[in-house]
Design a protein around this motif. Structure first.
Motif, mmCIF file in Angstrom:
data_model
loop_
_atom_site.group_PDB
_atom_site.id
_atom_site.type_symbol
_atom_site.label_atom_id
_atom_site.label_comp_id
_atom_site.label_asym_id
_atom_site.label_seq_id
_atom_site.Cartn_x
_atom_site.Cartn_y
_atom_site.Cartn_z
ATOM 1 N N ALA A 46 29.633 62.134 0.560
ATOM 2 C CA ALA A 46 28.711 63.248 0.378
ATOM 3 C C ALA A 46 27.805 63.413 1.592
ATOM 4 C CB ALA A 46 27.873 63.050 -0.881
ATOM 5 N N CYS A 47 27.361 62.287 2.176
ATOM 6 C CA CYS A 47 26.312 62.417 3.188
ATOM 7 C C CYS A 47 26.784 62.129 4.609
ATOM 8 C CB CYS A 47 25.122 61.519 2.837
ATOM 9 S SG CYS A 47 25.419 59.759 3.064
ATOM 10 N N ILE A 54 26.068 59.462 6.285
ATOM 11 C CA ILE A 54 25.097 58.639 7.016
ATOM 12 C C ILE A 54 24.683 57.381 6.251
ATOM 13 C CG2 ILE A 54 24.241 60.521 8.449
ATOM 14 C CD1 ILE A 54 21.928 60.893 6.527
ATOM 15 N N GLY A 55 25.513 56.966 5.306
ATOM 16 C CA GLY A 55 25.267 55.679 4.656
ATOM 17 C C GLY A 55 24.353 55.705 3.456
ATOM 18 N N ILE A 56 23.995 56.895 3.003
ATOM 19 C CA ILE A 56 23.035 56.982 1.907
ATOM 20 C C ILE A 56 23.725 57.063 0.549
ATOM 21 C CG2 ILE A 56 21.372 58.540 0.853
ATOM 22 C CD1 ILE A 56 20.253 59.013 3.632
ATOM 23 N N CYS A 57 24.736 57.900 0.446
ATOM 24 C CA CYS A 57 25.313 58.161 -0.886
ATOM 25 C C CYS A 57 26.191 57.022 -1.368
ATOM 26 C CB CYS A 57 26.073 59.489 -0.895
ATOM 27 S SG CYS A 57 27.692 59.446 -0.096
#
Lengths: 313, 257
Positions: B217-218, B220-223
C-alpha cells in the motif's frame, strides 16, 4: 484561532493525529512529513514480544478502500524503547503508543514497561486482537473483557488512556459506556470493519487470512454513524477514525461528535495527509469565523428523534 | 525520497498490451538507481485508492520511464494518459541492484514484465565496464519489449519467437554452451521463474540477485503489506519495499513457486 485540545493532563496542538499502523514508528517518513504540524502520532501496535505477522498476501485493494490482515507485525515493546522511542522523543508532537496483546496480563505488562519511559504522552489500546484464552475471539467484541482491560490499565497509568473500539459489534455505544465507567479518558472510533475480497478467477480469497480489516474512504459512512452513536452514549472525547482523506471529511467527524480525528489509510497514499487535514480544518474554522476549532464538535444539525439510533439505544 | 506531481511526457505501446510511460522529473532521473521503484498515484480521488509500484525502466536526461502491462484499472488509466497530464509519484524507493563489485559478466534474466528494471540496469552495468547477456522471455513474440538492451536471447512460451520454452531453460542451455566466468545473475519476473533462476544460480554457484514484487500500500515500510520470508535472520519476514525489492537469492524463500 484555537486549534488544540486537552485530554486528561495532556495538551494537543491540534485535533489531527495519525492512526496506528499507518505511520509506522514515526521515523519512516522523516524526509517527507513535518510532524510538528500534527496533533500527535499514534504508533504501530506494540506487543510484549516481536510479532512476525501473517503470511502474504496481507493486503488487497477494494472499491475506495483496502483490506488488510497484517497480523499486528511489530518489533515488540523492548525494541521499540531501544530503537524507536529515542527518535520519537525528539519530535515536537504528542506520542500516543498503541498496545496490542493476546492476554489481559500482556496488555498490563506492555503498558507498565512503557509507563516507566519518558517521551510517551498517552496510550491507545487496540482491543481488536485475538484473545488466546478465549480461542482467538477478539477482546473488543466482549464488553466485560474490554472493560476489564480498561480498568486494569487505568490502575497503571495517569496518562491519557484511549480505548480503540471495534465497529464489529451490535451496539458500539454500550462498549463506550463500559470503558468510560472503567476509567478510559477517551475512545477511538473505529478500528477496521471486517471484510473480504475474492478473486473470481482463482477462486481464492485475496488475503491469506480469508477475512481482514477494511479501511479507507469506503468505511467513512460506517465510521460517522459509529462516532455519532458513541457521542450519543458517552460524554468522553472521541477520536473519529475511518476513511478521512481531507479536511472536509475530518470536519464531518467533528460535527457528529468527535473531539479529534485520526488519519489512517490515506497516509499510505500520502503521509502528508494529516498535515493538510489539520491546515484545512484551521482555514475552514477561520472562514466560519470561529475562535476555536472545538466549536465545531458535536454541532450536527440533526433531529435526534429522527435518528435510527434512537431505536438502538 | 520525494513526493511530486509530475508531467507525463509520452505514453507508447511498445509491444502488445505493454506500454512505456515517460514523465519529467530531474530529481528522480538524477537519483534513481537500477532496481529501485516508484509508487505512482494514477489519479486523484479514491478510485483506484492506492499507489501502484513500478520499477524504473529507464532514465534519460530529465525524463523517467516506467513500463507496464495493462492488467487492471490503474494500468488502464495510465495507458490512457496524454502528454501534459499530471500523475503523482513517490520515490525513488527500495534497495538497488548491486552493479559494482568484482564480477565481469552480468547475466540478466527477465520473464514477461520482469524486463522492467533491465534497461536502467544494463546502462549502469555498461558504465561499470561489465559484459552483458540478456535473456528475455514472454508468452509470445509480440509481447517482448527489447529496446535499450544488447546481446538479447529470446524465449517464448508458444515458440512464436526464439527458443520455445522458458527463459530459464534458455539461459541454462546457453550458459552451458558458452560458460561465463566471474558472472553475476540479475533476474526479475514471475515467482516461479525466480525460483528456477535461484535454483540454477545455486547449482552453478553464481551469485544472484532477484527483484521481487509484493502487494503493497505504501512502499515505505509503514503498511507492512509486502513481506517475503527470510531464509534466516532475526525476524521471519523482510519487507519487499524497504529491504528489497532486490534480494540476494540465497537470503529469501520464494513461496508459491
Amino acid at each position: 484561532m484555537k486549534t488544540g485540545f486537552v485530554l486528561r493532563n495532556v495538551e494537543f496542538k491540534n485535533r489531527v493525529l495519525v492512526a496506528s499502523g499507518t505511520f509506522g514508528y514515526g521515523d519512516e517518513t522523516r524526509d517527507l512529513v513535518d510532524v510538528a504540524k500534527l496533533g500527535g502520532i499514534v504508533t504501530k501496535s506494540l506487543s510484549w514480544k516481536p510479532r512476525d505477522g501473517n503470511p502474504p498476501p496481507r493486503i488487497a485493494e477494494t472499491p475506495s478502500g483496502m483490506l488488510n490482515s497484517i497480523g499486528l507485525a511489530n518489533i515488540g515493546v523492548h525494541a521499540f524503547i531501544e530503537k524507536k522511542l529515542p527518535y520519537l522523543r525528539t519530535l515536537d508532537t504528542r506520542i500516543i503508543v498503541n498496545i496490542a496483546a493476546s492476554s489481559v496480563q500482556e496488555y498490563c505488562d506492555v503498558l507498565a514497561l512503557l509507563e516507566s519511559q519518558n517521551g510517551i504522552h498517552g496510550f491507545e489500546i487496540n482491543v481488536s486482537c485475538p484473545n488466546v484464552k478465549e480461542g482467538g475471539l477478539s477482546f473488543g467484541t466482549n464488553c466485560d473483557l474490554t472493560a476489564e482491560i480498561t480498568s486494569r490499565l487505568r490502575a497503571l497509568t495517569d496518562k491519557p488512556l484511549i480505548i480503540k473500539l471495534t465497529p464489529n459489534v451490535t451496539h458500539i455505544g454500550q462498549f463506550a459506556v463500559a470503558v468510560k465507567e472503567a476509567g478510559a479518558d477517551a475512545v477511538s472510533v473505529i478500528n477496521t470493519v471486517i471484510g473480504m475480497a475474492v478473486n473470481a478467477k482463482t477462486r481464492k480469497p485475496k488475503i491469506s487470512t480469508v477475512t481482514g480489516g477494511l479501511s479507507g474512504p469506503a468505511i467513512k459512512p460506517i465510521a460517522l454513524a459509529k462516532v455519532y452513536e458513541v457521542a450519543q452514549s458517552v460524554d468522553i472525547p472521541i477520536f473519529g477514525i475511518g476513511g478521512i482523506t481531507n479536511a472536509e471529511d475530518a470536519i464531518e467527524f467533528l460535527l457528529v461528535g468527535a473531539s479529534a480525528v485520526q488519519v489512517g489509510t490515506a497516509n499510505f497514499i500520502d503521509p502528508r495527509t494529516g498535515v493538510s487535514v489539520a491546515e484545512g480544518i484551521e482555514s475552514f474554522a477561520r472562514d466560519q469565523a470561529l475562535g476555536d476549532v472545538g466549536d465545531l464538535v458535536g454541532t450536527l444539525k440533526a433531529k435526534k428523534d429522527m435518528s435510527v439510533l434512537q431505536s438502538w439505544l | 525520497m520525494i513526493i511530486r506531481d509530475v508531467e507525463v511526457r509520452n505514453v507508447q505501446e511498445v509491444a502488445r498490451g505493454i506500454f512505456v510511460l515517460s514523465f519529467v522529473s530531474l530529481e528522480l532521473s538524477g537519483s534513481t538507481l537500477p532496481g529501485q521503484f516508484i509508487n505512482v498515484l494514477v489519479q486523484k480521488g479514491h478510485e483506484p485508492l492506492l499507489r501502484r509500484p513500478f520499477s524504473v525502466y529507464r532514465v534519460e536526461e530529465e525524463t523517467v520511464e516506467i513500463i507496464f502491462n495493462v492488467v487492471g484499472k490503474g494500468t488502464v488509466l495510465l495507458a490512457a494518459k496524454k502528454r501534459g497530464d499530471i500523475i503523482n509519484i513517490l520515490g525513488p524507493l527500495g534497495i538497488p541492484f548491486g552493479t559494482g563489485g568484482s564480477f565481469r559478466n552480468a547475466i540478466l534474466i527477465a520473464g514477461g514484465l520482469g524486463i522492467a528494471p533491465m534497461p536502467i540496469l544494463a546502462e549502469h552495468l555498461r558504465k561499470n565496464g561489465k559484459h552483458i547477456e540478456v535473456f528475455a522471455g514472454a508468452r509470445s513474440g509480440d509481447q517482448l519489449a527489447l529496446d535499450h538492451l544488447e546481446n538479447t536471447h529470446i524465449a517464448t512460451d508458444d515458440g512464436s519467437r526464439g527458443y520455445h520454452g522458458t527463459v530459464v531453460a534458455l539461459a541454462e542451455q546457453y550458459l552451458r554452451e558458452h560458460p561465463l566466468s566471474e558472472a553475476k545473475i540479475f533476474a526479475c519476473g514471475p515467482i516461479r521463474m525466480l525460483a528456477a533462476v535461484s535454483a540454477y544460480a545455486e547449482s552453478v554457484t553464481i551469485p544472484c540477485e532477484l527483484s521481487l514484487e509484493g502487494e503493497m500500500a505504501c512502499g515505505i515500510g509503514i503498511c507492512q503489506g509486502c513481506p517475503v520470508e527470510r531464509l534466516d535472520g532475526a525476524t521471519r519476514y523482510a519487507l519487499v519495499c524497504t529491504e528489497g525489492p532486490t534480494f540476494d537469492s540465497t537470503t529469501i524463500i520464494l513461496r508459491g513457486a
